[in-house]
Motif scaffolding. Structure first.
Motif, short mmCIF file in Angstrom:
data_model
loop_
_atom_site.label_atom_id
_atom_site.label_comp_id
_atom_site.label_asym_id
_atom_site.label_seq_id
_atom_site.Cartn_x
_atom_site.Cartn_y
_atom_site.Cartn_z
N ILE A 87 0.85 -1.19 0.00
CA ILE A 87 0.00 0.00 0.00
C ILE A 87 0.88 1.24 0.00
N ASN A 88 0.63 2.12 -0.93
CA ASN A 88 1.47 3.30 -1.10
C ASN A 88 1.22 4.32 0.00
N TYR A 89 2.08 5.32 0.05
CA TYR A 89 1.98 6.38 1.05
C TYR A 89 0.64 7.11 0.97
N ASN A 90 0.07 7.41 2.13
CA ASN A 90 -1.11 8.27 2.25
C ASN A 90 -2.31 7.77 1.44
N VAL A 91 -2.42 6.47 1.29
CA VAL A 91 -3.58 5.86 0.62
C VAL A 91 -4.51 5.30 1.69
N SER A 92 -5.76 5.71 1.65
CA SER A 92 -6.72 5.27 2.66
C SER A 92 -7.01 3.78 2.51
N HIS A 93 -7.03 3.07 3.64
CA HIS A 93 -7.34 1.64 3.60
C HIS A 93 -8.00 1.21 4.90
N SER A 94 -8.75 0.13 4.83
CA SER A 94 -9.47 -0.40 5.98
C SER A 94 -9.57 -1.91 5.84
N CYS A 95 -10.05 -2.56 6.91
CA CYS A 95 -10.14 -4.02 6.89
C CYS A 95 -11.34 -4.47 7.71
N ALA A 96 -12.09 -5.43 7.18
CA ALA A 96 -13.21 -6.02 7.92
C ALA A 96 -12.66 -6.87 9.07
N PRO A 97 -13.49 -7.15 10.08
CA PRO A 97 -13.01 -7.96 11.22
C PRO A 97 -12.45 -9.30 10.77
N CYS A 98 -11.33 -9.68 11.34
CA CYS A 98 -10.71 -10.97 11.05
C CYS A 98 -11.14 -11.99 12.10
N GLY A 99 -11.25 -13.26 11.68
CA GLY A 99 -11.59 -14.34 12.60
C GLY A 99 -10.38 -14.80 13.38
N HIS A 100 -10.59 -15.78 14.25
CA HIS A 100 -9.52 -16.24 15.14
C HIS A 100 -8.31 -16.76 14.37
N ASP A 101 -8.54 -17.45 13.26
CA ASP A 101 -7.44 -18.04 12.49
C ASP A 101 -6.94 -17.14 11.38
N ASP A 102 -7.45 -15.92 11.33
CA ASP A 102 -7.02 -14.97 10.28
C ASP A 102 -5.92 -14.07 10.85
#
Length: 327
Positions: free
Chosen positions: A107-122
């Motif tokens: 992911i490049n500099y100053n690029v907005s990013h997010s992530c959905a909840p991860c499970g126990h094995d993720d």
């Protein structure tokens, strides 16, 4: 730390992961980052916690907290997200991406990013690398490895800002998983020479990522960055390809292709070809006893006089004088 101990360590749940209702103090988190280095902004950081950050002289490794969404944020460090185990659903620059075990996203500099909840094995590992660290410890060993490397360097130096990320389809790559495990073992259980180990492993990781891209199909229709396909084509055909033949291969107008390359790399088609040819010539001069004429021909120079002229312009000496430095 052994790989088995690393796996056990990464799968342990911290207090934040055990408490689905836990929140985080954004002000305190930003203070931590600012004390470590010049770190910019977090838009909304309920999903960030103090324990996720451990500083390592320019490289920060963090295991992403599970069971909590990571809300949109951006920072001025480059981020390499590596899926150690399981899978994760990310949104980067408005694009939804599914990351599976063994894959990476840069992911490049100053690029907005997010992530959905991860499970126990993720288990998602994020490596944050400062611009200064990459330039000091990495680019000097990586910048001569091809046009693809030049493209990545241009992105890191803000010369190319159109594409916010690169998705590496590395799920079946053995060496990358080995390099990442060794990096994390050293990072979380430091030896006397850990700085040298981490620097070397970081270089190996990025060199392997470069090779992964080179090995992928040039004409992948789903390729996010078409310029990378063009650069890979040039790397494989620089001895005899022309602007016209390259444009025909990609079904482009030659003038459009010329402008497209310059826009995304800051270089002309001709200069990229010359760089590839000269890199081969210098490698052969320093590592073989081939006559200079044969080297010029292997590098794609039919006009030997032109080869001598370009070589002197680039290196300030003749090919024979350059070779003497390595004898």
């Amino acid at each position: 730390m052994t790989p088995e101990h690393l796996d056990e360590f990464l799968r342990q749940e911290n207090d934040y992961e055990k408490d689905p209702s836990a929140t985080f103090n954004l002000t305190a988190f930003n203070e931590i980052l600012l004390h470590m280095t010049s770190f910019p902004y977090i838009e909304d950081s309920k999903a960030f916690t103090e324990h996720m950050i451990i500083s390592a002289d320019g490289v920060i490794a963090s295991k992403q907290d599970r069971h909590h969404a990571v809300l949109p944020h951006a920072h001025n460090w480059m981020e390499l997200a590596y899926m150690y185990s399981g899978h994760a659903d990310l949104t980067i620059a408005g694009q939804k991406i599914s990351l599976v075990q063994g894959q990476c996203i840069l992911i490049n500099y100053n690029v907005s990013h997010s992530c959905a909840p991860c499970g126990h094995d993720d288990i998602l590992i994020n490596l944050l690398l400062s611009r200064n660290y990459l330039q000091t410890n990495f680019f000097n060993r990586f910048s001569d490895s091809g046009s693809l490397a030049h493209y990545l360097i241009a992105s890191l130096n803000n010369e190319n800002r159109e594409n916010g990320y690169i998705h590496f389809k590395s799920a079946d790559n053995r060496r990358l998983s080995v390099f990442m495990r060794e990096f994390l073992c050293e990072y979380y259980d430091k030896s006397i020479h850990y700085n040298d180990y981490l620097d070397s492993l970081t270089t190996l990781i990025f060199l392997e990522l470069s090779d992964i891209y080179k090995d992928e199909s040039i004409r992948d229709a789903s390729e996010h960055n078409e310029i990378l396909s063009i650069l890979r084509y040039i790397e494989g055909n620089y001895r005899n390809c022309t602007l016209k033949s390259t444009a025909e291969f990609f079904h482009m107008n030659p003038n459009y292709l010329s402008g497209y390359i310059h826009k995304h790399t800051g270089k002309t088609f001709k200069s990229l070809i010359q760089e590839q040819r000269m890199m081969l010539a210098t490698r052969l001069l320093s590592n073989s006893d081939l006559p200079v004429t044969d080297i010029a021909l292997q590098a794609g120079y039919e006009n030997i006089t032109f080869f001598y002229k370009k070589f002197r312009q680039l290196h300030g000496c003749s090919p024979a004088e350059y070779r003497k430095q390595f004898q």
